[in-house]
Design an enzyme around this catalytic site. Structure first.
Site, PDB file in Angstrom:
ATOM      1  N   ASP A  69      29.809 -12.394  34.407  1.00 39.38           N
ATOM      2  CA  ASP A  69      28.093 -11.473  35.305  1.00 39.38           C
ATOM      3  C   ASP A  69      29.488 -11.080  35.668  1.00 39.38           C
ATOM      4  O   ASP A  69      30.974 -10.854  35.956  1.00 39.38           O
ATOM      5  CB  ASP A  69      28.262 -12.548  36.036  1.00 39.38           C
ATOM      6  CG  ASP A  69      28.026 -11.071  37.736  1.00 39.38           C
ATOM      7  OD1 ASP A  69      26.475 -11.217  37.675  1.00 39.38           O
ATOM      8  OD2 ASP A  69      27.940 -12.088  38.737  1.00 39.38           O
ATOM      9  N   ASP A  89      29.026  -8.499  39.360  1.00 42.36           N
ATOM     10  CA  ASP A  89      28.853  -8.498  40.702  1.00 42.36           C
ATOM     11  C   ASP A  89      28.984  -9.605  41.236  1.00 42.36           C
ATOM     12  O   ASP A  89      28.460 -10.715  40.993  1.00 42.36           O
ATOM     13  CB  ASP A  89      27.798  -7.559  41.892  1.00 42.36           C
ATOM     14  CG  ASP A  89      27.594  -6.252  41.178  1.00 42.36           C
ATOM     15  OD1 ASP A  89      28.193  -5.650  41.183  1.00 42.36           O
ATOM     16  OD2 ASP A  89      26.663  -5.823  40.561  1.00 42.36           O
ATOM     17  N   ASP A 136      28.516 -16.260  39.774  1.00 43.35           N
ATOM     18  CA  ASP A 136      28.835 -15.828  40.560  1.00 43.35           C
ATOM     19  C   ASP A 136      27.658 -17.207  42.063  1.00 43.35           C
ATOM     20  O   ASP A 136      27.725 -17.726  42.216  1.00 43.35           O
ATOM     21  CB  ASP A 136      29.614 -15.204  41.270  1.00 43.35           C
ATOM     22  CG  ASP A 136      28.850 -14.404  42.117  1.00 43.35           C
ATOM     23  OD1 ASP A 136      28.606 -13.828  43.134  1.00 43.35           O
ATOM     24  OD2 ASP A 136      28.117 -13.894  40.476  1.00 43.35           O
TER      25      ASP A 136
END
Length: 224
Positions: free
Chosen positions: A10, A12, A173
């Site tokens: 991922d 961000d 995240d």
């Protein structure tokens, strides 16, 4: 030791702390609309589901808020204009990202970046921070008809590399990453430091949690 045949990461909250730029654009947007700025702390809890959702959250001050259509129609293009000019100037790679990517590259893993950020922002951000060339494929939030937590972006990337989802690893995240990985049949490792709307990512029960991508050296098998 994990021995996947492909690894997706991922953007961000995993590779990049993009909140400084996003918060600047949110606050500038609000000021131009004649409203008080929101501040970086609030924006940090709102990112992770794409720019459209971020603008709606900024306007309402709520995670699931829905502003009047007229307000959104004014704010959204304003934010796009601001963010196109402020995509990477304040953002930075998290500590350990370069080390982690170098380890995975040297170990020979095919790497993909899968994000809900639109391509017009994703590609310049990756390029400006010097990591675009680490990835064999980049799937942005508007690349396909669906985005995370839908499994399509992950499955699309697995097909691109010709790898079975059961032999694939996602590194993210947020609960969105966990849901996407579970639905796609991927393993999932999450960072402890990312954007998960203020919730501890351990509550989503990923297969592992790391404090730095540099820790992948102890979790993912190296070159034979």
């Amino acid at each position: 030791m994990l021995r996947p045949k492909m690894i997706l990461i991922d953007l961000d909250g995993t590779l990049v702390d993009s909140v400084p730029d996003l918060a600047y654009c949110v606050d500038e947007m609000m000021v131009r609309l004649g409203r008080p700025p929101r501040g970086a702390a609030a924006v940090r809890n709102w990112v992770g589901n794409g720019v459209e959702r971020l603008v709606r959250r900024a306007l309402t001050g709520e995670l699931d808020g829905e502003p009047p259509d007229a307000d959104y129609a004014l704010a959204y293009p304003l934010f796009l204009e601001l963010y196109s000019e402020n995509t990477s100037g304040r953002s930075m790679l998290y500590p350990g990202v370069r080390e982690g990517l170098d380890y995975l590259r040297d170990a020979g893993y095919p790497l993909g970046c899968v994000t809900n950020k639109a391509a017009q922002f994703t590609l310049p951000l990756l390029k400006d921070l010097g990591v675009l060339d680490d990835f064999g494929i980049v799937v942005s939030g508007d690349t396909l008809p669906e985005k995370k937590p839908h499994p399509l972006p992950l499955l699309h990337t697995a097909r691109h590399f010709g790898v079975d989802p059961a032999e694939s690893l996602m590194i993210g995240d947020s609960v969105s990453d966990v849901k996407a990985a579970r639905a796609a049949g991927f393993s999932i490792i999450c960072t402890s430091y990312g954007y998960n709307h203020g919730q501890d990512i351990r509550e989503a029960h990923p297969d592992g949690v790391i404090d730095s991508l540099a820790e992948l050296k102890g979790l993912v098998a190296g070159a034979a």
